[in-house]
Design a protein around this motif. Structure first.
Motif, short mmCIF file in Angstrom:
data_model
loop_
_atom_site.label_atom_id
_atom_site.label_comp_id
_atom_site.label_asym_id
_atom_site.label_seq_id
_atom_site.Cartn_x
_atom_site.Cartn_y
_atom_site.Cartn_z
N ASP A 171 -5.45 -12.53 9.76
CA ASP A 171 -6.27 -11.37 10.10
C ASP A 171 -6.88 -10.81 8.81
OD1 ASP A 171 -7.15 -8.71 10.70
OD2 ASP A 171 -5.91 -8.79 12.52
N ARG A 173 -7.79 -7.90 8.03
CA ARG A 173 -7.19 -6.62 7.63
C ARG A 173 -5.84 -6.84 6.94
NH1 ARG A 173 -7.67 -3.65 13.35
NH2 ARG A 173 -6.99 -5.76 13.91
N ASP A 206 -0.38 2.16 5.64
CA ASP A 206 -0.75 0.96 6.39
C ASP A 206 0.49 0.11 6.73
OD1 ASP A 206 -3.40 1.65 6.34
OD2 ASP A 206 -3.92 0.33 4.66
#
Length: 676
Positions: A171, A173, A206
């Protein structure tokens, strides 16, 4: 496949390898096993912070399969599968177990460590999709008499698997978050640039870390990674991450509270509360061995203890008395591995009195330096207790941290809090000094810092809590590792009286710390007389049943090095020593027998008579001769010779030491009068 092979080697079961399930030979049971496995995976939550797309995609595919297996289980066709169908279902069950294990392992692993391995782990998810797709492609759907709806679901699932295999499996991100972490570490490593507060906030938000406790848990998981990996590169990477987390924890959330118990230690048992196996204890100190080594006689000792023994001029094995053929020390790696495994099972950090064993690197060292500077600056703030606790936890971690804290000038600042009226601050301050003293060069810093030694001694004598007193005793034990300091400490009446008083009046764990410190100090012959005068033999005798190994070892050491005064003081313990020989552990029985041999040699026939009056003593001695250890057997044989000569009226013993015949006969109301 090269990517998988690059995954760091581990000591335990690898993240991506699972045990094969036990396959059922019954068609119906196999169908049920598939349904239960798929249902269990379907109820799992996707990984929350990264690898979410990978885990969610796989879980959804299994949810579709769960519906198919549910229908198959309800139908009557599950009682007679073709051979090809059976093979497909067995392979599919293996894939299910691999999927569950992968998601479980990712859920339990350190998030930062997992993030750095994102390529490998993402590939593992991708590989499982490929394996599932292969099984679906060869599944004989028509032979299984599926309904149209079930066939449509399988067709849909085949398309989804084919589509997933063509998609980039990392991914973007997740990759961006990984780069943030690695860039931050690289900036520290190569440019010594402190990360900005906002950068750290973004990274840890995060990752889902929202408070100090969650970061403490992450540190523990990373420490587990260090213990689990066998290659230095992986350990070094984990060490860098630990440095980042420790520093960020202080910067983002401030110093930790110490109420009710320090978070950094909440997973661990106290070493003093553990029942340490006898084979894991050093025969000299009776403490858990950190660096076991084998000497020329084949006996194993902790490296520090046997080094001190040899440096003190001894040329014999402490346990067997044999002359050493050479002084080379060979690491006993097999025993050390067993000790490490035992510590992990007991939730005891192996680095309590040693280093964690993680190789340091530039990034980890720089993070440690930044954290120390941050904490030293904060010592002027209101929450001194929290800051000192953070220094305590950091000083416990590794050699680099201990060096950095001392070099930053923390020891004089810590001395201020040794006399504080705040109990928790006093405990944190003296424990920090204890942790710092593990590093050899810091012993000199502590001894040379104005007020440091006197402050530790005052905590020993009048600390606010037993814990503070015990840690002060442990600090003196650590400082006494240097021969010159051992003599210096033994000359201080407050050290001698403080340790003896703690051994008399403290709770069990505090008594143990005091007795071990005493055992170290009486290794210097000139210290023994002072301890005898202070009542150490009486204190040790009172602890015989509570702490037999430590107490008997102290008496043995005092009697061996203390001359007639020590023998006189130990006269009242003869019967207790006999009881220890009958009921004690093997090492304690050895020590008790060795003590009695020394007393009989120095004290004359009256001492032998007192020993002979112990009920059943000859039977105990014969048992040790026949079934004891080699050293215990030799000592027991010596005791038997003394008993026989006494019974025959022969008062001349094997030794020609003048003091043997210069002793006044003791009675319960009269003590020995040694010749000085």
């Amino acid at each position: 496949m090269a990517v998988v092979d690059a995954f760091p080697a581990r000591k335990r079961r690898p993240l991506l390898v699972v045990d094969s399930p036990k396959l059922s030979s019954s068609d119906a049971k196999l169908t049920r096993s598939l349904f239960l496995a798929s249902h269990e995976i379907s109820s799992m939550l996707p990984l929350p912070f990264f690898l979410r797309r990978n885990s969610l995609s796989l879980i959804r595919k299994v949810q579709i399969l769960s519906s198919v297996f549910d229908e198959l289980l309800r139908s009557q066709s599950s009682s007679n599968y073709s051979q090809s169908a059976l093979l497909c279902f067995e392979e599919m069950l293996l894939v299910m177990h691999r999927i569950k294990s992968l998601i479980d392992d990712c859920s339990r692993a350190s998030r930062l460590w997992l993030l750095l391995q994102i390529d490998v782990v993402s590939f593992s998810f991708h590989e499982l999709v490929a394996d599932l797709s292969t099984v679906l492609d060869i599944l004989p759907v028509h032979d299984l008499l599926f309904s149209d709806d079930a066939q449509d679901l399988i067709s849909l699932l085949r398309k989804q698997c084919s589509h997933s295999m063509m998609i980039q499996f990392v991914d973007p991100r997740d990759d961006a978050l990984r780069r943030k972490v690695t860039d931050t570490i690289d900036a520290i490593k190569h440019h010594q640039i402190s990360p900005h507060h906002s950068t750290l906030t973004a990274i840890f938000n995060d990752l889902g870390f929202t408070d100090s406790a969650s970061l403490t848990d992450e540190i523990q998981r990373l420490e587990d990674e260090i213990h689990d990996h066998i290659d230095d590169r992986s350990k070094s990477s984990a060490a860098s991450l630990i440095g980042l987390v420790r520093y960020s924890k202080c910067v983002l959330f401030g110093p930790s509270s110490t109420q009710p118990s320090p978070p950094d230690f909440r997973r661990h048992k106290s070493l003093s509360d553990a029942n340490i196996p006898a084979d894991f204890r050093c025969p000299i100190t009776l403490e858990l061995m950190r660096h076991p080594v084998v000497i020329s006689t084949g006996q194993t000792y902790d490296r520090e203890s046997i080094d001190l023994w040899i440096q003190s001029g001894h040329s014999t094995c402490p346990k067997t008395g044999q002359v050493l053929k050479h002084t080379s020390l060979i690491p006993n790696r097999a025993l050390k591995n067993l000790i490490v495994l035992w510590c992990r099972d007991q939730k005891i950090p192996f680095e309590l009195s040693g280093d964690a064993g993680a190789p340091c690197n530039e990034a980890a060292a720089e993070f440690t330096k930044m954290m120390v500077e941050f904490l030293i600056e904060k010592l002027s703030a209101a929450d001194k207790n929290g800051v000192v606790f953070e220094l305590r936890a950091l000083a416990k971690s590794d050699t680099v941290a201990r060096a950095c804290i001392a070099e930053a000038g923390a020891i004089p600042k810590l001395v201020r809090y040794l006399g504080t009226e705040c109990p928790s601050l006093q405990i944190n301050a003296v424990t920090t000094i204890l942790n710092l003293s593990i590093l050899e060069q810091n012993k000199t810093r502590i001894m040379e810092t104005d007020g440091a030694l006197n402050g530790v001694i005052e905590v020993l004598r009048s600390g606010a809590t037993w814990e503070a007193k015990a840690n002060a005793a442990a600090t003196l034990f650590s400082l006494a590792g240097v021969s010159a300091y051992r003599r210096r400490l033994g000359r201080k009446a407050r050290v001698v009286s403080g340790l003896v008083d703690l051994a008399k009046r403290g709770p069990t764990s505090s008594k143990r710390d005091a007795l071990v410190a005493i055992l170290n100090l009486v290794a210097e012959r000139e210290n023994v007389g002072r301890f005898v005068e202070a009542g150490v033999v009486e204190a040790a005798g009172d602890a015989f049943r509570e702490l037999p190994e430590e107490a008997v070892s102290v008496v043995e050491a005092v009697v061996r090095r203390g001359g007639l005064m020590a023998v006189s003081a130990a006269f009242s313990l003869i019967r207790l020593l006999g009881e220890v020989m009958r009921e004690g552990a093997e090492t304690t029985r050895e020590s008790a027998a060795a003590t009695l041999v020394t007393m009989c040699r120095k004290g004359g026939s009256e001492l032998v008579a007192e020993m002979a009056a112990i009920p059943g003593i000859e039977r105990v001695i014969w048992e040790m001769i026949g079934a004891g250890t080699a050293r215990g057997g030799r000592k027991a044989a010596s005791l038997m010779r003394y008993l026989r000569r006494w019974a025959a009226g022969d008062t001349h013993h094997e030794t020609t030491t003048p003091e043997t015949h210069s002793i006044v006969v003791p009675t319960p109301s009269r003590i020995f009068t040694p010749v000085l």
